[in-house]
Write a protein that holds these residues in place. Structure first.
Motif, short mmCIF file in Angstrom:
data_model
loop_
_atom_site.label_atom_id
_atom_site.label_comp_id
_atom_site.label_asym_id
_atom_site.label_seq_id
_atom_site.Cartn_x
_atom_site.Cartn_y
_atom_site.Cartn_z
N SER A 184 0.89 -1.19 0.00
CA SER A 184 0.05 -0.12 0.01
C SER A 184 1.00 1.05 -0.19
O SER A 184 1.98 1.17 0.47
N SER B 283 -4.76 -3.58 1.28
CA SER B 283 -5.75 -2.33 2.10
C SER B 283 -6.65 -2.37 0.85
O SER B 283 -6.72 -2.61 -0.42
N LYS B 284 -7.86 -1.73 1.31
CA LYS B 284 -8.84 -1.43 0.60
C LYS B 284 -8.67 -0.59 -0.61
O LYS B 284 -9.03 -0.61 -1.88
N ARG B 285 -7.65 0.50 -0.20
CA ARG B 285 -7.20 1.31 -1.33
C ARG B 285 -6.42 0.67 -2.56
O ARG B 285 -6.52 0.99 -3.57
N SER C 98 -2.23 1.13 6.73
CA SER C 98 -2.78 -0.44 6.52
C SER C 98 -1.54 -1.34 7.16
O SER C 98 -1.72 -2.37 6.51
N ARG D 186 -2.81 -5.31 7.82
CA ARG D 186 -2.84 -6.18 6.73
C ARG D 186 -1.51 -6.26 5.94
O ARG D 186 -1.28 -7.23 5.13
N SER E 53 -9.26 2.16 10.89
CA SER E 53 -8.68 1.35 9.90
C SER E 53 -9.41 0.46 9.09
O SER E 53 -10.55 0.15 9.62
N ASN E 54 -8.93 -0.14 8.19
CA ASN E 54 -9.78 -1.19 7.44
C ASN E 54 -10.06 -2.51 8.25
O ASN E 54 -10.99 -3.12 7.88
N ASN E 55 -9.70 -2.55 9.53
CA ASN E 55 -10.07 -3.73 10.36
C ASN E 55 -10.92 -3.14 11.26
O ASN E 55 -11.08 -3.77 12.62
#
Ligand code: DER
Length: 224
Positions: free
Chosen positions: A28, A55-57, A101, A104, A168-170
């Motif tokens: 990321s 990451s989602k990005r 990120s 992950r 965060s993504n989590n």
């Protein structure tokens, strides 16, 4: 995206290490962005790869560039991960997490046979710590976790983005912890990981094989 030419040069250089059929860990950040963009062109020309995004990005960029994606239900180990860093010391230990990120990223990077870090020369440091260390913590009781980290001699700051708490993504929070210079990153990582409420730290110890640095001397590929 940070148009920095050094980041673009370092990011693109990394695709030379990608072989047909590889399963990739997709890192990321704005340097890896250029890796993904270049990789998308090779996929367009027939390169057969698939990757797990960190990451989602990154997942969004991979989809934009038509890079096939997979996940840990399909693969448990990747051939090669390519990621960025906020700081890189002479032992190839990293500070990561500037982009939020780190959890992950560490799961993807640590489960790859090889890890290549791509960075502008400004990321090279003699000792980690000038960049505040990102630590991902559970939201529940984060104030207590922050106090425990303060007692270790740091100044933890709850990360915010656009005026609200960064999530965060989590679904966790990030504390940016200023420890000043970190003499023993491995030890600090272990001490932080033991704290109740800490999910993961941005210290990536002993998992980097190669760094690709772009700067005044052009592009340098350094192997540990
Ligand atoms: O957040 C992260 O760990 C990213 O990899 C970050 O450290 C790299 O950021 P940059 O490539 O955008 O400078």
């Amino acid at each position: 995206i940070d148009g920095d030419l050094n980041k673009k040069a370092a990011g693109e250089k990394a695709v030379e290490f990608i072989k047909d059929g590889m399963v990739l860990g997709l890192g990321s950040g704005s340097t890896v962005y250029w890796t993904l963009k270049k990789l998308g062109e090779l996929v367009e020309q027939g390169l057969n790869v698939k990757g797990i995004p960190s990451s989602k990005r990154t997942e969004g960029w991979a989809k934009d560039f038509n890079i096939p994606l997979t996940d840990f239900s399909q693969v448990q180990s990747m051939d090669l991960a390519i990621d960025g860093a906020d700081e890189i010391d002479k032992d190839f230990n990293l500070t990561k997490g500037g982009g939020g990120s780190l959890v992950r990223e560490k799961i993807v990077d640590a489960n790859s046979q090889k890890l290549i870090i791509v960075a502008d020369q400004s990321k090279l440091v003699s000792q980690l710590g000038k960049f505040p260390l990102p630590v991902e913590v559970l939201p529940f009781g984060w104030e207590v976790t922050a106090r425990k980290i303060s007692e270790m001699g740091a100044t933890p700051v709850l990360r915010e983005r656009e005026g609200s708490v960064f999530v965060s993504n989590n679904g966790n929070y990030i504390l940016d912890c200023d420890f000043n210079l970190i003499a023993d990153p491995g030890l600090l990582h272990k001490e932080l990981k033991q704290l109740l409420g800490v999910v993961e730290t941005g210290l990536f110890i002993n998992i980097t094989d190669t760094i690709i640095i772009s700067g005044d001397k052009g592009i340098e590929v350094l192997h540990k």
